[in-house]
Design a protein around this motif. Structure first.
Motif, short mmCIF file in Angstrom:
data_model
loop_
_atom_site.label_atom_id
_atom_site.label_comp_id
_atom_site.label_asym_id
_atom_site.label_seq_id
_atom_site.Cartn_x
_atom_site.Cartn_y
_atom_site.Cartn_z
N ALA A 1 -7.89 24.96 3.91
CA ALA A 1 -6.79 25.85 3.56
C ALA A 1 -6.77 27.07 4.46
N ALA A 2 -8.00 27.60 4.79
CA ALA A 2 -8.06 28.78 5.63
C ALA A 2 -7.54 28.48 7.02
N GLY A 3 -7.74 27.23 7.48
CA GLY A 3 -7.28 26.87 8.81
C GLY A 3 -5.83 26.48 8.83
N GLY A 4 -5.18 26.53 7.69
CA GLY A 4 -3.76 26.21 7.65
C GLY A 4 -3.47 24.76 7.34
N GLY A 5 -4.54 23.90 7.27
CA GLY A 5 -4.32 22.49 6.97
C GLY A 5 -4.37 22.24 5.47
N ALA A 6 -3.88 21.09 5.05
CA ALA A 6 -3.91 20.73 3.64
C ALA A 6 -5.33 20.33 3.24
N ALA A 7 -5.74 20.72 2.06
CA ALA A 7 -7.05 20.34 1.56
C ALA A 7 -7.11 18.84 1.35
N PRO A 8 -8.26 18.20 1.68
CA PRO A 8 -8.35 16.75 1.50
C PRO A 8 -8.21 16.37 0.04
N LYS A 9 -7.54 15.26 -0.20
CA LYS A 9 -7.31 14.80 -1.56
C LYS A 9 -8.59 14.19 -2.12
N ALA A 10 -8.97 14.66 -3.29
CA ALA A 10 -10.19 14.15 -3.92
C ALA A 10 -9.99 12.71 -4.35
N PRO A 11 -11.00 11.86 -4.15
CA PRO A 11 -10.88 10.46 -4.60
C PRO A 11 -10.67 10.40 -6.11
N VAL A 12 -9.84 9.48 -6.55
CA VAL A 12 -9.56 9.30 -7.97
C VAL A 12 -9.90 7.87 -8.36
N VAL A 13 -10.75 7.72 -9.36
CA VAL A 13 -11.09 6.39 -9.87
C VAL A 13 -10.40 6.19 -11.21
N SER A 14 -10.20 4.93 -11.59
CA SER A 14 -9.48 4.67 -12.83
C SER A 14 -10.08 3.48 -13.56
N GLY A 15 -10.04 3.57 -14.90
CA GLY A 15 -10.55 2.48 -15.72
C GLY A 15 -11.29 3.02 -16.92
N PRO A 16 -11.46 2.22 -17.95
CA PRO A 16 -12.08 2.69 -19.20
C PRO A 16 -13.55 3.07 -19.07
N LEU A 17 -14.24 2.57 -18.05
CA LEU A 17 -15.67 2.88 -17.91
C LEU A 17 -15.91 4.17 -17.13
N CYS A 18 -14.91 4.67 -16.45
CA CYS A 18 -15.10 5.82 -15.56
C CYS A 18 -15.65 7.05 -16.28
N ASP A 19 -15.24 7.24 -17.53
CA ASP A 19 -15.69 8.43 -18.26
C ASP A 19 -17.20 8.42 -18.51
N LEU A 20 -17.83 7.27 -18.42
CA LEU A 20 -19.27 7.17 -18.66
C LEU A 20 -20.09 7.24 -17.38
N LEU A 21 -19.43 7.34 -16.24
CA LEU A 21 -20.10 7.36 -14.95
C LEU A 21 -20.13 8.78 -14.38
N PRO A 22 -20.99 9.03 -13.38
CA PRO A 22 -21.11 10.38 -12.82
C PRO A 22 -19.76 10.96 -12.42
N SER A 23 -19.54 12.23 -12.75
CA SER A 23 -18.28 12.90 -12.44
C SER A 23 -18.56 14.37 -12.18
N GLY A 24 -17.48 15.12 -11.92
CA GLY A 24 -17.64 16.55 -11.69
C GLY A 24 -18.57 16.83 -10.52
N SER A 25 -19.62 17.62 -10.75
CA SER A 25 -20.58 17.95 -9.70
C SER A 25 -21.86 17.13 -9.81
N GLU A 26 -21.89 16.12 -10.68
CA GLU A 26 -23.09 15.29 -10.81
C GLU A 26 -23.28 14.42 -9.57
N PRO A 27 -24.54 14.24 -9.14
CA PRO A 27 -24.79 13.31 -8.04
C PRO A 27 -24.24 11.92 -8.38
N GLY A 28 -23.50 11.34 -7.44
CA GLY A 28 -22.90 10.04 -7.68
C GLY A 28 -21.46 10.12 -8.12
N ASN A 29 -20.89 11.33 -8.16
CA ASN A 29 -19.48 11.45 -8.52
C ASN A 29 -18.62 10.89 -7.38
N PRO A 30 -17.36 10.51 -7.66
CA PRO A 30 -16.53 9.86 -6.64
C PRO A 30 -16.40 10.64 -5.34
#
Length: 233
Positions: free
Chosen positions: A51-80
């Motif tokens: 953003a500081a360089g004027g470019g768009a911030a990279p889009k964060a990967p998004v995973v989908s499915g009923p099991l995703c809520d039980l897998l690493p997310s946020g800042s946990e190691p192994g998040n997408p």
């Protein structure tokens, strides 16, 4: 005289505990550190943000499915986001429901197949899917002594090219590296494969590949697992 004010003790967040996994080698310690830094967005003091360089911030990967809520997310190691750009064989080690599939890839010596050529689409069955498909004895035989059959099984779960979930659904049918045609139907964050397996957490983006976690083992090997499939004594 007022009592002295004692500053509150800092409290760390509880750590999420997963089922016991195989011991990682010391070399993976460095990988773990890099995953934590990537997941928390840490950078050097002199590094400029997109953003500081004027470019768009990279889009964060998004995973989908009923099991995703039980897998690493946020800042946990192994998040997408932390797994994005990691080699597929490394990323698999951070997904706690894929310990059997990851062990099978190592036992078969097929790490290179996960990111060769134009990339790969990895349809990775969960540990529960393997337990439902194979008895303990049959699974041990596959992993330890029957390498050719194991490699054939894994090829049933690999498709050439790095295909997102929407790519799979749009294609309607894909061919695995084993030469088997697999129909794909669905939408809205999930897909059904070969009319028997469903994606339960799809669209992990890793180096040269996409990982889609599925709930059923594909291929034509006989089913020996289930309630009566425990190890013979």
């Amino acid at each position: 005289m007022e009592p002295p004010v004692i500053p509150p003790r800092s409290r760390s967040l509880p750590r999420l505990r997963w089922p016991t996994r195989r011991r990682r080698t010391a070399a993976l310690g460095a990988v773990a550190l890099s995953l934590v830094l990537a997941g928390t967005g840490c950078s050097g003091a002199g590094a400029a943000s997109p953003a500081a360089g004027g470019g768009a911030a990279p889009k964060a990967p998004v995973v989908s499915g009923p099991l995703c809520d039980l897998l690493p997310s946020g800042s946990e190691p192994g998040n997408p986001a932390a797994l994005a750009g990691q080699p597929a064989e490394v990323a698999l080690q951070w997904l706690p429901v894929l310990t059997t599939f990851e062990a099978a890839v190592r036992a078969a010596g097929m790490s290179a197949d996960l990111h060769g050529g134009s990339g790969a689409t990895i349809l990775a069955p969960t540990d529960d899917a393997f337990a439902a498909k194979f008895s303990d004895d049959d699974l041990d035989q596959l992993l330890v002594t029957d390498r050719d059959r194991l490699r054939g099984l894994l090829r049933e779960h690999l498709v050439a090219g790095s295909l997102s979930l929407s790519d799979l659904v749009a294609a309607g049918k894909v061919t695995t590296l084993a030469g088997t045609g697999v129909t794909v139907t669905g939408g809205g964050g999930s897909a059904r494969l070969a009319d028997r397996a469903d994606t339960v957490c799809a669209d992990y983006q890793v180096a040269g590949a996409r990982i889609h976690i599925i709930n059923h083992v594909l291929g034509s090997l006989p089913t020996t697992g289930g309630p009566g499939g425990h190890r013979a004594h």
